[in-house]
Design an enzyme around this catalytic site. Structure first.
Site, mmCIF file in Angstrom:
data_model
loop_
_atom_site.group_PDB
_atom_site.id
_atom_site.type_symbol
_atom_site.label_atom_id
_atom_site.label_comp_id
_atom_site.label_asym_id
_atom_site.label_seq_id
_atom_site.Cartn_x
_atom_site.Cartn_y
_atom_site.Cartn_z
ATOM 1 C CD GLU A 26 -2.912 0.944 2.447
ATOM 2 O OE1 GLU A 26 -2.812 -0.027 3.237
ATOM 3 O OE2 GLU A 26 -3.845 1.770 2.499
ATOM 4 C CG ASN A 173 -9.517 -1.774 1.514
ATOM 5 O OD1 ASN A 173 -9.176 -2.932 1.732
ATOM 6 N ND2 ASN A 173 -9.323 -0.804 2.411
ATOM 7 C CD GLU A 174 -10.179 -2.679 6.202
ATOM 8 O OE1 GLU A 174 -10.144 -1.599 6.814
ATOM 9 O OE2 GLU A 174 -9.524 -3.681 6.534
ATOM 10 C CE1 TYR A 240 -3.243 -6.380 8.737
ATOM 11 C CE2 TYR A 240 -5.521 -5.660 8.659
ATOM 12 C CZ TYR A 240 -4.264 -5.725 8.081
ATOM 13 O OH TYR A 240 -4.034 -5.159 6.856
ATOM 14 C CD GLU A 297 -6.050 -4.753 4.126
ATOM 15 O OE1 GLU A 297 -5.922 -4.409 5.325
ATOM 16 O OE2 GLU A 297 -6.472 -3.990 3.232
ATOM 17 C CD GLN A 346 0.298 -2.483 3.670
ATOM 18 O OE1 GLN A 346 1.038 -1.780 2.974
ATOM 19 N NE2 GLN A 346 -0.890 -2.081 4.070
HETATM 20 O O1 AHR Z 1 -2.980 -2.706 6.204
HETATM 21 C C1 AHR Z 1 -3.261 -1.522 6.869
HETATM 22 C C2 AHR Z 1 -4.728 -1.149 6.772
HETATM 23 O O2 AHR Z 1 -5.494 -2.082 7.448
HETATM 24 C C3 AHR Z 1 -5.332 -1.108 5.399
HETATM 25 O O3 AHR Z 1 -5.091 0.069 4.719
HETATM 26 C C4 AHR Z 1 -6.788 -1.263 5.673
HETATM 27 O O4 AHR Z 1 -7.486 -1.867 4.620
HETATM 28 C C5 AHR Z 1 -6.825 -2.071 6.956
HETATM 29 O O5 AHR Z 1 -7.646 -1.530 7.899
#
Ligand code: AHR
Length: 494
Positions: A26, A173-174, A240, A297, A346
């Site tokens: 990103e 995205n999101e 995450y 992600e 990332q």
């Molecule tokens: O990866 C960091 C961020 O996490 C991304 O930009 C977003 O899609 C997510 O919340």
């Protein structure tokens, strides 16, 4: 109780899509700028502006697919600002990530060149949150139309005669969060509308990926599948891993205790439940499993390194991250019937990255080494396994001592990935090999003595793979003894 595993080497559960070993880069912190793009005039060695050391390291792990330009950045990105002569490109503020100036020097042409150099397929995330249908439609026309058209002509003026091959395209995205704070019904309608104008030109066929749920938002999955699954090829999922609280203190990447280790492992393992439950909903609307679950992600998210920009999400990477990577990739292998792609967040200098850079220096993280060891699973056949293992109990947290996956490659090599999640004491596993006899094997291991061990610019090889020989094969019985905190790859020769 001990640790036992049964492995059937002559039954395939289907192909492991190589895209499960995908990555995400990103416009965030020092991922694209400094980490990948230094520009042609940089004193750092580069190939057309892309740093050579990073490129070579990434080539080695066979990145199959690379997602770009975001993330949250995608829904603020206006692609037309990032094409044409670089000195004339619009400067903007990257409001999501640190409020820094984005000079748009890395745009569509540079990203496609990076993918070419890597031999990776591009996966582009379009802007639904603050963009228009026309803008998205024209981007696809710009990239993939062959012949005469306003966007194809502009692409040619900008130096690219032939269209690129583009398969993977994300419609936002999101969009439940940074991509517009939408409700699922509203986004489902927008998805239907935007995707209509994402056209297939010539023989280029786009695989359309809808914004999927955050973690356990099963309602989002239900609505999207009900209202729009007929028009999508993939639905994304984001999850995450962090031991603390997301909006308060997630926890340090290097300074943590046993509790944080165990919680981190259990949250990484939670991916299995998430995929299972989202897949169950998807099965209802798509029993043929045509629509892929795209985990675009995932990875660890800790507090930023002290003294660094909080908006840059720069974190170190220890043997704990290596275990999270190993466990997660094993889970994706198991779910290869539904999971068609995954992209760790990332690639460089951001979150659970492969590589850290500082000026002209570069260091490979423990996570990088896991991707290197696991690349043998790309496009291999997923093999069924049953594992019986001791449980590590810490208060409410219970995690398996040993977690694994296995596959068989085209040349008949059986690759077994084993993770020992325990921080104390070795783990011996006895594997009952069924289907064929094996007499010869190679072993690789990634391990370290302390749970916070990591690689630094001063000591870049503190955590690196070694040969592993603490195993034996006899009468279809494979027995391996793994040290604490280790990931082992055993390759059985046909
Ligand atoms: O990866 C960091 C961020 O996490 C991304 O930009 C977003 O899609 C997510 O919340």
């Amino acid at each position: 109780m001990g640790n036992r595993m049964v492995l059937n080497t002559d039954i395939s559960k289907g192909r492991i899509n190589r895209n499960i070993y995908g990555h995400f880069a990103e416009h965030l912190g020092r991922c694209i700028y400094e980490g990948i793009w230094v520009g042609e005039d940089s004193s750092i060695a580069n190939q057309n502006g892309i740093r050579t050391d990073v490129l070579e390291a990434l080539r080695n792990i066979n990145i199959p697919v690379l997602r770009w330009p975001g993330g949250c950045f995608a829904d603020e990105y206006h692609w037309k600002d990032g094409v044409g002569p670089r000195e004339g490109r619009k400067r903007m503020v990257n409001t999501h990530w640190g409020g820094v100036i984005e000079n748009n020097h890395f745009g569509t042409h540079e990203f496609m060149m990076l993918c070419d150099f890597l031999g990776a397929e591009p996966y582009i995330s379009g802007n639904v949150g603050s963009g228009t249908v026309q803008e998205m439609s024209e981007w696809v026309e710009y990239m993939t139309f062959d012949g005469e058209s306003p966007m194809a002509d502009w692409r040619k003026e900008n130096g690219r005669e032939h269209p690129w091959k583009l398969t993977y395209f994300g419609i936002g995205n999101e969009n439940w969060g940074c991509g517009g704070h939408m409700r699922p019904q509203y986004y489902a309608d927008l998805y239907r509308r935007f995707q209509t104008y994402v056209r297939n030109y010539g023989d280029n066929t786009i695989y359309k990926i809808a914004c999927g749920p955050n973690i356990d938002d099963y309602k989002w999955t239900e609505v999207l599948m009900k209202e729009a699954s007929d028009l999508m090829d993939g639905l994304s999922l984001h999850h995450y891993t962090y031991p603390g609280e997301f909006w308060k203190k997630k926890g340090s990447a290097t300074d943590f205790d046993q509790n944080e280790w165990d919680i981190t492992m259990s949250r990484a393992l939670y991916m299995d439940e998430l995929i299972t439950k989202h897949s169950t909903i998807m099965d209802h609307y798509d029993p043929e499993k045509r629509v892929g679950l795209i985990v675009d992600e995932w990875g660890t998210w800790f507090d930023v390194e002290p003294g660094t920009n909080p908006g840059f999400l720069y974190q170190q990477n220890t043997i704990r991250d290596a275990l999270v990577a190993g466990v997660s990739l094993n889970i994706f292998n198991h779910h290869s019937d539904r999971v068609q792609m995954a992209n760790i967040a990332q690639t460089v200098n951001v979150l659970q990255s492969m590589i850290l850079t500082e000026g002209e220096e570069m260091v490979l993280t423990p996570t990088y080494h896991i991707f290197d060891m696991y690349k043998v699973h790309q496009d291999a056949e997923n093999l069924p396994i049953e594992v019986e293992t001791e449980q590590i109990i810490n208060g409410d947290v219970s995690i398996p001592k040993i977690q694994a996956s296995a596959s068989i490659a085209k040349d008949g090599t059986v690759n077994i990935s084993l993770c020992n999640l325990s921080t104390q004491g070795e783990g011996t596993i006895e594997i009952d090999l069924r289907g064929k006899s094996y007499h010869d094997a190679d072993g690789r291991i990634l391990t370290s003595d302390h749970m916070s061990d990591h690689n630094t610019f001063e000591n870049p090889d503190k955590v690196k793979p070694q040969d592993f020989q603490v195993f034996s094969i006899a009468e279809n019985q494979l027995k391996a003894t793994m040290p604490a905190m280790s990931v082992v790859l055993l390759s059985l020769k046909p």
